[in-house]
Design a protein around this motif. Structure first.
Motif, mmCIF file in Angstrom:
data_model
loop_
_atom_site.group_PDB
_atom_site.id
_atom_site.type_symbol
_atom_site.label_atom_id
_atom_site.label_comp_id
_atom_site.label_asym_id
_atom_site.label_seq_id
_atom_site.Cartn_x
_atom_site.Cartn_y
_atom_site.Cartn_z
ATOM 1 N N PRO A 148 28.240 46.796 -48.983
ATOM 2 C CA PRO A 148 27.368 47.369 -47.954
ATOM 3 C C PRO A 148 27.375 48.896 -48.026
ATOM 4 O O PRO A 148 28.426 49.519 -48.217
ATOM 5 C CB PRO A 148 27.993 46.872 -46.650
ATOM 6 C CG PRO A 148 29.451 46.691 -46.972
ATOM 7 C CD PRO A 148 29.524 46.316 -48.433
ATOM 8 N N LEU A 189 32.236 42.758 -50.189
ATOM 9 C CA LEU A 189 32.374 41.523 -49.426
ATOM 10 C C LEU A 189 32.219 40.328 -50.359
ATOM 11 O O LEU A 189 31.380 40.345 -51.268
ATOM 12 C CB LEU A 189 31.312 41.453 -48.335
ATOM 13 C CG LEU A 189 31.209 42.667 -47.394
ATOM 14 C CD1 LEU A 189 29.946 42.545 -46.531
ATOM 15 C CD2 LEU A 189 32.460 42.782 -46.534
ATOM 16 N N SER A 215 25.247 38.989 -40.498
ATOM 17 C CA SER A 215 26.570 39.562 -40.764
ATOM 18 C C SER A 215 26.466 40.779 -41.695
ATOM 19 O O SER A 215 27.197 41.755 -41.520
ATOM 20 C CB SER A 215 27.495 38.511 -41.372
ATOM 21 O OG SER A 215 27.030 38.090 -42.651
ATOM 22 N N GLN A 224 25.250 43.625 -39.642
ATOM 23 C CA GLN A 224 26.337 44.123 -38.803
ATOM 24 C C GLN A 224 27.254 45.062 -39.600
ATOM 25 O O GLN A 224 27.679 46.098 -39.091
ATOM 26 C CB GLN A 224 27.144 42.952 -38.236
ATOM 27 C CG GLN A 224 28.254 43.369 -37.293
ATOM 28 C CD GLN A 224 29.025 42.175 -36.760
ATOM 29 O OE1 GLN A 224 28.987 41.096 -37.334
ATOM 30 N NE2 GLN A 224 29.741 42.374 -35.659
ATOM 31 N N GLN A 225 27.535 44.687 -40.860
ATOM 32 C CA GLN A 225 28.396 45.532 -41.697
ATOM 33 C C GLN A 225 27.752 46.891 -41.955
ATOM 34 O O GLN A 225 28.401 47.937 -41.864
ATOM 35 C CB GLN A 225 28.693 44.832 -43.028
ATOM 36 C CG GLN A 225 29.591 43.617 -42.917
ATOM 37 C CD GLN A 225 30.997 43.998 -42.463
ATOM 38 O OE1 GLN A 225 31.512 45.045 -42.818
ATOM 39 N NE2 GLN A 225 31.611 43.134 -41.660
#
Length: 638
Positions: A572, A612, A621, A624-625
């Motif tokens: 990310p 990740l 998700s 969100q990261q």
């Protein structure tokens, strides 16, 4: 700036204190110095002191130079195999033992004034350097990280040119000592060889990269095989050609300094020495600047900058030297007293600095991108090409001078040819040009600060996901990444003038909505999978378009479709403070309306988070990261 605060090695000079680099540096430094001490002293000896009927003084320098280069053409392929097959520290010590034996024979040649024996030693010292070359450049990537490779190469490049300078000056001074000159040179050459062997004893163990390799002792078939091997990675091969062109370019200037100093600048031998000093120091400074400017990464965007500087200052050198009046031969003091001569010196210094900036990233790129199992053979192919280009350079410059061209005209022709060669190379390998544009954008328009760049992988397949704020997001990501990125981008961005052309050069993958163009949609995912299958780095903007309000938009599911087919790590990344800049959509949803809306050097940033695992990820998700990275304070990512 990059987040290298946690790095225990703050700059390239710190490497000198470490065993993995320091002893190797001094082995290289002393070897290059001894080569030039011996060659220059021998050249002066047969030019001024020793009459050799079969070696006219006007041909001495050419013959000595040719004999030294010949082993590079004949034996580089064999030496590359040896460096891949054998443990490198042991091979270095073997080469240094050979140097001691050669210098013992050379000492006898100086003491007995035996020109034939000394010529034989010139050939053998060329062989010594041929054996050491592949070991030298294959050793560095075994002991230095990607963040240290540019600095390490810069130190080696600087050390080599300083050693060439000091060796040549020492050879000239020692051989000119009344009555004891040859003896002093003999002692000095042997002492430097012993010092090199002592330094080699401390070089750490460096395992063989291909111990099962079967040596092909035929230099001609192996030379061809090495060149074919180098061509397997087209970026590496064209980088080899780029480095060889640098030696072609530099050889034209180095070989013509004496004639330029005497016939054009009307200076004595001290002026010729000044030109050599300025050139050597300039290359060294340029080489050392690379790590600082590139922020401790292999930044090939510097290569076009160096090429531009080489041509600009070489062309200005022609104009600076063209109108100098004819005067009696003058010494160094009288030469420097003329203001017009300072322009010549400045042009030469900046030209040489540009050579250093041009060459170091290319050497680092070759070391980084070559397969470890045959890295030394790739370097051997480079040495072969270098030697061939230098021979062609000497023949071409000699032909021009023989046809009546002046030395400044030879310099001008070389500068113009450099423009053509640079344009050809950078269009064939657009990665150089793209990184140059990204480098300029991130340093000349923005103050670009990168945090967490250690999380951007230097090897292996991975997907980078990033928020999409502006039309130059991809260029800033290019500037931050240690290796090429392939982007999946909205097909409409390819219609933007200039940027569309750049993204085509970058081989960005256009994607259209499935309902709009199902074929283009499917083709984009096929292309993305090929990138990952080949171990590449893929970047996707999951929002599906540039934000219109500065806020992070919902992530689309395309990235999961890629990961389902090819599960790879996901990195990310968040771009900071681009909203409100010229390239973002602000005024009525339109970008690029008011130039310099926030002025030059406005601060923008990039934060990369840890990779990740692909299992269990969802668009929410991932969003969100990236959102957490957007809220990350400076210097808090590890």
């Amino acid at each position: 700036m990059s987040d290298d605060h946690a790095d225990p090695h703050p700059n390239q000079f710190a490497l000198l204190r470490q065993r993995r680099f320091g002893p190797f540096f001094w082995v290289q430094f002393l070897g290059a110095g001894n080569d030039n001490l011996f060659k220059f002293a021998f050249t002066v000896l047969v030019t001024y002191q020793l009459q050799v009927p079969w070696l006219p003084e006007g041909m001495a320098g050419l013959v000595i130079g040719a004999l030294f280069i010949l082993p590079f053409v004949l034996f580089s392929a064999t030496s590359g195999q040896l460096a891949d097959k054998l443990e490198k520290s042991g091979l270095m010590r073997l080469v240094k033992n050979l140097e001691i034996a050669i210098m013992a024979a050379a000492a006898l040649g100086f003491l007995t004034a035996n020109a034939a024996l000394l010529l034989g030693c010139v050939f053998l010292m060329g062989l010594h350097s041929t054996l050491f070359g592949p070991v030298k450049f294959a050793y560095l990537p075994q002991h230095l990280t990607e963040r240290e490779l540019t600095g390490g190469n810069g130190m080696v490049e600087m050390g080599t040119f300083v050693a060439i300078l000091l060796g040549s000056l020492a050879g000239g001074v020692l051989i000119a000592l009344p009555q004891i000159g040859p003896t002093a040179v003999a002692v000095a050459c042997f002492a430097v060889a012993l010092a090199g062997r002592w330094a080699a004893q401390a070089v750490p163990h460096s395992p063989a990269t291909d111990p099962q390799l079967k040596i092909n002792w035929n230099p001609f078939t192996e030379t061809w095989r090495n060149l074919v091997l180098a061509r397997q990675d087209i970026v590496v091969f064209r980088s080899l050609l780029g480095i060889s062109w640098m030696w072609f370019f530099g050889a034209v200037f180095l070989a013509n300094f004496p004639a330029f100093a005497k016939g054009v600048l009307h200076g004595d031998e001290h002026v010729a020495s000044l030109l050599l000093v300025v050139f050597s120091v300039g290359v060294g400074v340029g080489a050392l600047l690379c790590e600082v400017v590139s922020r401790r990464h292999v930044e090939i965007g510097l290569v076009p900058a160096g090429a531009i500087g080489m041509s600009v200052f070489a062309i200005d050198l022609y104009f600076a030297a063209r109108g100098l009046p004819a005067v009696p031969v003058q010494g160094l003091g009288a030469f420097l007293a003329q203001p017009a001569h300072w322009r010549v010196v400045a042009d030469l210094f900046m030209l040489a600095l540009s050579v250093g900036v041009y060459s170091v990233p290319m050497y680092a790129l070759i070391q980084l991108r070559s397969q470890p199992s045959h890295r030394a053979r790739i370097i051997a192919a480079n040495n072969i090409l270098n030697a061939l280009f230098m021979i062609v350079s000497s023949l071409g410059a000699g032909a021009m001078l023989g046809a009546g061209f002046t030395v400044p005209e030879v310099f001008l022709a070389t500068a113009l040819l450099n423009v053509l060669v640079g344009a050809y190379v950078f269009l064939l390998v657009p990665e150089y040009l793209l990184r140059f544009v990204a480098f300029g954008l991130s340093r000349l328009i923005y103050r670009f600060e990168v945090q967490g760049d250690r999380h951007l992988p230097t090897t292996g397949a991975a997907v980078v996901v990033c928020n999409h704020v502006s039309y130059v997001d991809a260029l800033l990501l290019m500037a931050a990444s240690p290796r090429p990125l392939r982007f999946i981008m909205d097909h409409r961005i390819f219609a933007v003038p200039v940027l569309g052309w750049l993204f085509r050069l970058a081989k960005a993958i256009p994607i259209a909505p499935e309902r709009e163009n199902p074929a283009a949609y499917a083709a984009a995912f096929e292309a993305a999978d090929r990138v990952l299958a080949e171990g590449g780095l893929l970047c996707i903007f999951p929002e599906g378009g540039i934000t219109r309000d500065g806020q992070l938009q919902p992530f689309q599911g395309g990235v999961l479709k890629i990961l389902k087919r090819r599960p790879v790590p996901v990195v990310p990344v968040a771009l900071h403070n681009l909203w409100g800049s010229f390239f973002s959509r602000v005024e009525g949803g339109t970008a690029m309306v008011r130039p310099l809306r926030r002025g030059l050097f406005s601060r923008v940033g990039l934060v990369a988070g840890p990779a990740l695992a692909p299992e269990g990820l969802s668009p929410d998700s991932l969003r969100q990261q990236v959102g957490l990275l957007l809220q990350t304070p400076r210097q808090s990512v590890r």
